[in-house]
Motif scaffolding. Structure first.
Motif, mmCIF file in Angstrom:
data_model
loop_
_atom_site.group_PDB
_atom_site.id
_atom_site.type_symbol
_atom_site.label_atom_id
_atom_site.label_comp_id
_atom_site.label_asym_id
_atom_site.label_seq_id
_atom_site.Cartn_x
_atom_site.Cartn_y
_atom_site.Cartn_z
ATOM 1 N N ASP A 87 -0.028 -7.762 3.527
ATOM 2 C CA ASP A 87 -1.134 -8.497 2.909
ATOM 3 C C ASP A 87 -2.245 -8.724 3.942
ATOM 4 N N ALA A 88 -1.856 -9.048 5.160
ATOM 5 C CA ALA A 88 -2.855 -9.246 6.217
ATOM 6 C C ALA A 88 -3.532 -7.922 6.577
ATOM 7 N N VAL A 89 -2.735 -6.869 6.623
ATOM 8 C CA VAL A 89 -3.312 -5.552 6.937
ATOM 9 C C VAL A 89 -4.317 -5.161 5.862
ATOM 10 N N LYS A 90 -3.914 -5.348 4.624
ATOM 11 C CA LYS A 90 -4.811 -5.002 3.514
ATOM 12 C C LYS A 90 -6.125 -5.791 3.630
ATOM 13 N N ASP A 95 -11.954 14.928 18.218
ATOM 14 C CA ASP A 95 -13.248 15.217 17.605
ATOM 15 C C ASP A 95 -13.457 14.307 16.395
ATOM 16 N N ALA A 96 -14.567 13.596 16.410
ATOM 17 C CA ALA A 96 -14.771 12.591 15.359
ATOM 18 C C ALA A 96 -14.747 13.198 13.970
ATOM 19 N N GLU A 97 -15.084 14.469 13.870
ATOM 20 C CA GLU A 97 -15.151 15.068 12.545
ATOM 21 C C GLU A 97 -13.792 15.519 12.035
ATOM 22 N N SER A 98 -12.838 15.623 12.913
ATOM 23 C CA SER A 98 -11.548 16.118 12.444
ATOM 24 C C SER A 98 -10.478 15.044 12.409
ATOM 25 N N VAL A 99 -10.741 13.879 12.984
ATOM 26 C CA VAL A 99 -9.723 12.832 12.985
ATOM 27 C C VAL A 99 -9.988 11.893 11.808
ATOM 28 N N ALA A 100 -9.968 12.464 10.638
ATOM 29 C CA ALA A 100 -10.092 11.635 9.448
ATOM 30 C C ALA A 100 -8.706 11.108 9.075
ATOM 31 N N PHE A 101 -8.712 10.124 8.219
ATOM 32 C CA PHE A 101 -7.426 9.625 7.743
ATOM 33 C C PHE A 101 -7.044 10.414 6.520
ATOM 34 N N ARG A 102 -5.852 10.946 6.518
ATOM 35 C CA ARG A 102 -5.473 11.780 5.403
ATOM 36 C C ARG A 102 -4.124 11.338 4.862
ATOM 37 N N SER A 103 -4.144 11.037 3.606
ATOM 38 C CA SER A 103 -2.933 10.875 2.815
ATOM 39 C C SER A 103 -1.987 9.787 3.296
ATOM 40 N N ASP A 104 -0.698 10.054 3.096
ATOM 41 C CA ASP A 104 0.290 8.985 3.011
ATOM 42 C C ASP A 104 0.800 8.517 4.366
ATOM 43 N N GLN A 105 -0.090 8.031 5.195
ATOM 44 C CA GLN A 105 0.342 7.621 6.521
ATOM 45 C C GLN A 105 0.519 6.115 6.657
ATOM 46 N N ALA A 106 0.226 5.375 5.614
ATOM 47 C CA ALA A 106 0.338 3.925 5.723
ATOM 48 C C ALA A 106 1.772 3.520 6.066
ATOM 49 N N GLU A 107 2.740 4.173 5.448
ATOM 50 C CA GLU A 107 4.132 3.813 5.721
ATOM 51 C C GLU A 107 4.542 4.230 7.138
ATOM 52 N N GLU A 126 -6.868 2.337 0.299
ATOM 53 C CA GLU A 126 -6.208 2.593 -0.981
ATOM 54 C C GLU A 126 -4.703 2.795 -0.795
ATOM 55 N N LEU A 127 -4.347 3.470 0.275
ATOM 56 C CA LEU A 127 -2.925 3.707 0.525
ATOM 57 C C LEU A 127 -2.221 2.443 0.999
ATOM 58 N N VAL A 128 -2.927 1.640 1.761
ATOM 59 C CA VAL A 128 -2.338 0.356 2.171
ATOM 60 C C VAL A 128 -2.120 -0.523 0.936
ATOM 61 N N ARG A 129 -3.070 -0.473 0.025
ATOM 62 C CA ARG A 129 -2.903 -1.257 -1.206
ATOM 63 C C ARG A 129 -1.679 -0.797 -1.995
ATOM 64 N N GLU A 130 -1.520 0.499 -2.082
ATOM 65 C CA GLU A 130 -0.353 1.023 -2.804
ATOM 66 C C GLU A 130 0.942 0.547 -2.152
ATOM 67 N N LEU A 131 0.961 0.620 -0.826
ATOM 68 C CA LEU A 131 2.165 0.198 -0.121
ATOM 69 C C LEU A 131 2.389 -1.297 -0.295
ATOM 70 N N GLU A 132 1.325 -2.062 -0.204
ATOM 71 C CA GLU A 132 1.447 -3.516 -0.361
ATOM 72 C C GLU A 132 1.958 -3.863 -1.754
ATOM 73 N N LYS A 133 1.469 -3.154 -2.750
ATOM 74 C CA LYS A 133 1.918 -3.428 -4.125
ATOM 75 C C LYS A 133 3.389 -3.068 -4.292
ATOM 76 N N LYS A 134 3.752 -1.974 -3.688
ATOM 77 C CA LYS A 134 5.152 -1.556 -3.778
ATOM 78 C C LYS A 134 6.070 -2.619 -3.170
ATOM 79 N N VAL A 135 5.655 -3.129 -2.030
ATOM 80 C CA VAL A 135 6.484 -4.143 -1.370
ATOM 81 C C VAL A 135 6.438 -5.452 -2.153
#
Lengths: 491, 569
Positions: A211-214, B114-126, A240-249
């Protein structure tokens, strides 16, 4: 007998074989079955890499396509599909990212430009307890440029965001079966038993952190943050992905508070300790490669040694999941575009380069050595696809309507490029197949459709009654059901 | 004048794309390329901004000097940076392979930061959540609390002191009120559950390690002018990433907090550099990308190959006080026993040891290291083009983008002489260069790859190819002002080491990595000044110090949309 060989065989033929299907089926409480007499709608996108030359497609179900001949009466072959991708150099990732998606790639490295068909169908129709199942078996060609994941993934939640794919049979097993086993009561809604206070506390703590991260991401994304629109856009994807994870938890915390389990039935995720089922194969008996949960290590190690066995096991697990109603929609990948995988078992026939390399050197001449070797590679791939179709077509596992699973499942089989002529490495004249289909396709036909792949996908979406325009509508030239017949689709 | 939008027409034997989008950006600005004949998308050090002015050397007239200023940094930390930072902040060293992180790669000629290639992509939150939890579990929470909290019970002032102190360190700037409230709520939850202060502190640490202000490098883009001087926290961050490839440590943050950093910048540079473990780690990570060592194979022998290259640069830098160019012609190297055997040299024992390569004419400097050869071979069994392009881009800082349009691809396919001709690759390429358009590009970089023709895809040496054709290191190089011929790889290496373009390119690469962005025409004078400032002693330390002390290291462009918003306020 070596210890590792024992572990591998035991895993493949003991744990992974079809024979485990019955006890597993009996143990899962919420099998999703259709009403008596009806077959559930099901769909699988089946990808194979490095294209199918026009020469081979025009030859029919012989030679390289020979392995599919037993299913000829259940197949529609659609040739002449064109992908609106101008270049050939990058076709492996531009083409792969379009497969089953019908959008141009979202950027040089960020993946597909839209949602994939399996995800759209799952999102709209999947019954409770059914999981989306993306499985792929390939070897990444890391040095070919672009983002290897763009070539690797076939199931996309939305533009630039893929559904996690698995290719280790152990992970397939986990995703499909493990999380739903050994739990009492209703895993979706709690069992009515007393909550585990320690589990509840852990989950609340985890939720408070997320929740704090979000909140911090939301602060950065807000217009008052002082960052440019570009940076805020970049971080908003992460938010958006942090929100999904937060909702899941948050959901998990609520379940635990009401006495439920940590993982809901149908979540499609595998967390926590290995399930009891995995103990059938003791950890120490596994080869490091076969039992590794590190996908990249697994990819490299197994594509050289155990490809056939791993494919068979994954295909069996996939078929079982479809039979049991655990899966209704998903993707299955067999080899990858740009792979450097020289098929070992074809080495004795002089095939010592990868299908990718033979595709580059291809000549539209049956007498050409490269064409002959590429034909052997394609035949090998078609054998794998045929094995999967055979499993689905097993009459020992009839659907409620008496048909086989294949009869009632629409399997869309395709690739990322066409190779229409000599060494042409582009998206022209691609050949796809539709199999099974539950009466949705006109089987036994070979259609020529000079349309775009996006139109083809949209026709498939109509056949599945998606009820939404699918793919990038800017690439449509055909808008009605009348045109669906071009694609071998009858409803 | 050749317009950059013209397409490369070369008879390359393989189709590869490099995402040199910046070249297209230059083209969009109607910038011209001044190459004489090659009609490809080429950027050279002397022809990158269309001004017609040569680059190189100091600009005597300050009024004519172009200011190098890039956009504020806004990108995710690379995995190297992230895990390095955990070590710097917490002393925690985690194994990146234990987490499901997206694999990072860098294109030839560019770096992963490189600032142009270090974007955030997909399911890395976990994945970030898992890393944060592992790090927080390994750290001594008692020690962390003692360092950062003024008191250790459930009182607001205890929360506040801990959050403010730890937050300033991890997020590299003071904690703002809104953030503090978010972290205080974590303590509230712990108190509600009856947990101790330390549990709250551990969870706050987890949250901070997932914060966008930790995971990302975000520089504020507000300002009333077109450019602004970055503040001391931002300068501390730039300095730490330049030298350590990591976030600032507590001392550097403390200097920034006191507002003394500008006056102590050189002292702090020296302090960071003198931490040999961290500066060596950063140099290794730089070398890995610059020379594309990460594209080589896996396994113990390949690890030893990479280790050979790292050790060469470390020995020259720290032990022998020699310049980077010496690494091109070094005849002493460090090998493990198995790597020595791979090279066909009698092993002096299993462990790494110094070997004299006087009797190995095929081995000289890092260009003939197996790791470098293997990392720049995309198509087995050899790849003259890949290796030539590597030298062309990484040592001469010149780039070519490979064509995409159908007509050009068709021409390439038409011109390609297939391997089943059983000709040597050198001969096949020679036939392709008989086409004038093909020769216009390949004539520039193929001869740079001829030097490595006798080396197989693993970096081993051989005298003939799989068809029995004799292989040799011999060629004539000719592009721009670069003209030389060589009869063997030793002559090739000596010529390369003597080229002023190579020395300047080494400076440019350091700057490109240090700034974490792609360099454009506006950076030309800065490149020249950094080179000039460091060339008396062209070693890594001197290069990095020159960059750090340059006034434009602390300059940032203000984004138009942010500036407008502030004006509106």
């Amino acid at each position: 007998m070596s210890r590792s060989a024992y572990g591998r065989r035991r895993f493949l033929y003991g744990l992974g074989g079809v024979t485990i299907g019955l006890p597993v089926a009996a143990s899962i409480p919420n099998l999703v079955r259709a009403a008596p007499g009806q077959a559930p709608p099901r769909y699988v996108s089946l990808y194979f890499g490095n294209g199918l030359p026009r020469l081979f497609a025009d030859n029919g179900y012989r030679g390289p396509l020979g392995p599919l001949s037993p299913f000829q009466s259940k197949l529609a072959m659609v040739t002449g599909l064109n992908m609106n991708e101008a270049n050939s150099s990058s076709i492996h990732w531009t083409g792969t990212s379009r497969f089953g998606v019908g959008h141009r790639m979202a950027g040089q490295t960020v993946g597909a430009g839209g949602e994939s068909l399996d995800n759209a169908l799952h999102r709209k129709f999947a019954p409770p307890g059914s999981i989306l199942l993306p499985v792929n078996l390939t070897r990444e060609a890391d040095n070919l440029g672009g983002d290897p994941r763009t070539r690797h993934y076939h199931s996309w939640k939305r533009a630039g965001t893929w559904n996690r794919e698995v290719q280790n049979p152990r992970d397939v097993w986990n995703v499909v079966f493990s999380d739903c086993m050994g739990q009492s009561g209703d895993p979706m809604n709690g069992s009515g038993t007393a909550p585990d206070p320690e589990a509840v506390r852990r989950s609340r703590y985890r939720h408070s952190v997320l929740d704090a991260v979000k909140g911090q991401y939301e602060e950065i994304v807000s217009s008052r943050s002082g960052y440019s629109a570009g940076i805020r856009g970049l971080v908003s994807d992460h938010l958006e992905l942090v929100r999904e994870l937060e909702k899941k938890v948050a959901d998990m915390t609520a379940r635990l508070e009401s006495g439920g389990s940590e993982t809901p039935m149908g979540s499609g995720t595998c967390e926590g300790a290995p399930s009891p089922a995995l103990n059938i194969v003791p950890e120490q008996a596994c080869t490091p490669s076969l039992c590794s949960t590190d996908q990249s290590q697994y990819i490299r190690a197994n594509t050289d040694a155990n490809w056939n066995e791993v494919w068979r096991l994954n295909a069996e697990l996939y078929a079982m999941a479809l039979r049991m109603g655990r899966v209704h929609y998903g993707t299955l990948g067999c080899t990858g575009g740009g792979d450097r995988y020289a098929i070992p078992e074809l080495g004795s026939r002089g095939v010592n380069k990868s299908p990718h390399e033979y595709a580059h050197d291809f000549r539209a001449d049956w007498n050409n050595d490269n064409a002959q070797k590429f034909a052997l590679c394609v035949e090998w791939i078609m054998e794998k696809i045929a094995y999967f179709l055979q499993l689905l077509d097993d009459s020992a596992w009839p659907d409620p309507n008496g048909g086989t699973v294949l009869d009632n499942t629409l399997v869309m089989i395709g690739t990322e490029m066409g190779t229409p002529g000599n060494g042409q490495h582009n998206g022209d004249y691609m050949t796809f197949f539709l199999a099974g289909g539950g009466g949705r396709i006109q089987s036994g036909v070979h259609r020529f459709a000079g349309n775009t792949d996006t139109e083809f996908y949209n026709a498939v979406a109509r056949a599945m009654n998606l009820g939404e325009t699918f793919g990038d509508s800017r690439e449509f030239t055909d808008s009605g059901r009348q045109g669906d017949a071009l694609f071998g689709i009858v409803r | 004048m050749t317009n950059l939008r013209q397409t490369l027409v070369c008879g390359g034997i393989q189709c590869r794309i490099e995402p040199y989008t910046w070249v297209l950006r230059i083209a969009a600005l109607s910038v011209a390329v001044a190459l004489s004949s090659c009609s490809g998308l080429i950027r050279g050090r002397d022809s990158d901004d269309g001004s017609g002015e040569p680059s190189g050397g100091l600009v005597n007239d300050p009024a004519a000097r172009r200011v190098s200023v890039g956009p504020a940094v806004g990108r995710r930390l690379t995995h190297d940076e992230y895990f390095n930072s955990l070590e710097v902040l917490l002393g925690v060293e985690l194994d990146p392979s234990a987490f499901e992180l997206q694999r990072e790669t860098n294109s030839r000629g560019f770096f992963r930061n490189d600032a142009e290639s270090v974007a955030f992509r997909s399911d890395q939150a976990e994945a970030y959540e898992a890393i944060a939890r592992s790090a927080a579990e390994q750290v001594s929470i008692d020690s962390l609390v003692r360092t950062h909290a003024s008191c250790q019970d459930h009182r607001p002032e205890c929360y506040r002191s801990f959050i403010d102190s730890l937050g300033r360190l991890i997020m590299r700037a003071p904690v703002v009120d809104a953030e503090r409230g978010l972290f205080e709520r974590i303590f509230d939850v712990v108190r509600g559950e009856g947990g101790p202060f330390e549990t709250g502190a551990r969870l706050v640490l987890e949250a901070m390690l997932q914060s966008p202000r930790f995971i990302y490098r975000l520089e504020l883009q507000q300002g009333s002018a077109k450019t602004r001087e970055i503040d001391d926290y931002e300068l501390a961050t730039r300095l730490a990433f330049l030298v350590w490839n990591a976030v600032p440590d507590a001392e550097l943050i403390q200097v920034a907090t006191q507002g003394d950093l500008r006056s102590k910048l050189e002292d702090q540079f020296e302090r960071l550099w003198s931490d040999g473990r961290r500066s060596r780690r950063a140099l290794r990570q730089y070398i890995e990308q610059w020379l594309r060592l990460d594209a080589g194979g896996a396994g113990a022998l390949n690890d030893d190959m990479r280790e050979e290259t790292y050790r060469l640069f470390e020995r020259l830098e720290w032990d022998q006080n020699q310049g980077v160019l010496e690494a091109l012609t070094a005849k002493r190297t460090e090998l493990s026993g198995r790597l020595a055997e791979f090279y066909g040299i009698a092993s002096q024992g299993a462990e790494f040891d110094v070997y004299d390569l006087a009797d190995q004419p095929e081995r000289i400097g890092f260009l003939t290291h197996a790791a470098v050869i293997a990392g720049n071979t995309n198509f087995a069994p050899t790849s003259i083009i890949d290796r030539g392009l590597f030298v062309y881009s990484s040592l001469f800082c010149r780039f070519i983008s490979i064509p995409e349009d159908d007509a050009t691809v068709a021409l390439i396919e038409e011109q390609t002489v297939p391997p089943d001709s059983r000709l040597s690759q050198r001969e096949r390429l020679a036939r392709q260069r008989e086409n004038e358009l093909c020769a216009s590009c390949h004539g520039q970089f193929d001869p740079l790859g001829f030097a490595f023709d006798p080396y197989d895809s693993a970096g081993g040496y051989r005298t003939e190819d799989e068809f029995g054709n004799a292989l040799r290191s011999q060629g004539e190089v000719s592009f721009g002002d670069v003209q030389f011929s060589y009869a063997n790889v030793e002559e090739f290496a000596q010529n390369i080491a003597a080229r002023p373009e190579v020395a300047e390119c080494i400076a440019e690469k350091s700057l490109q990595h240090g700034f974490g962005r792609r360099l454009l025409g506006q950076d030309r004078d800065l490149i020249a000044e950094v080179f000039s400032g460091a060339k008396g002693e062209l070693n890594w330390k001197n290069l990095l110090r020159t960059i750090a002390m340059h006034p434009e290291f602390a300059l940032v462009e203000v984004a138009g949309d942010v500036k407008s918003a502030e004006v509106a306020k």
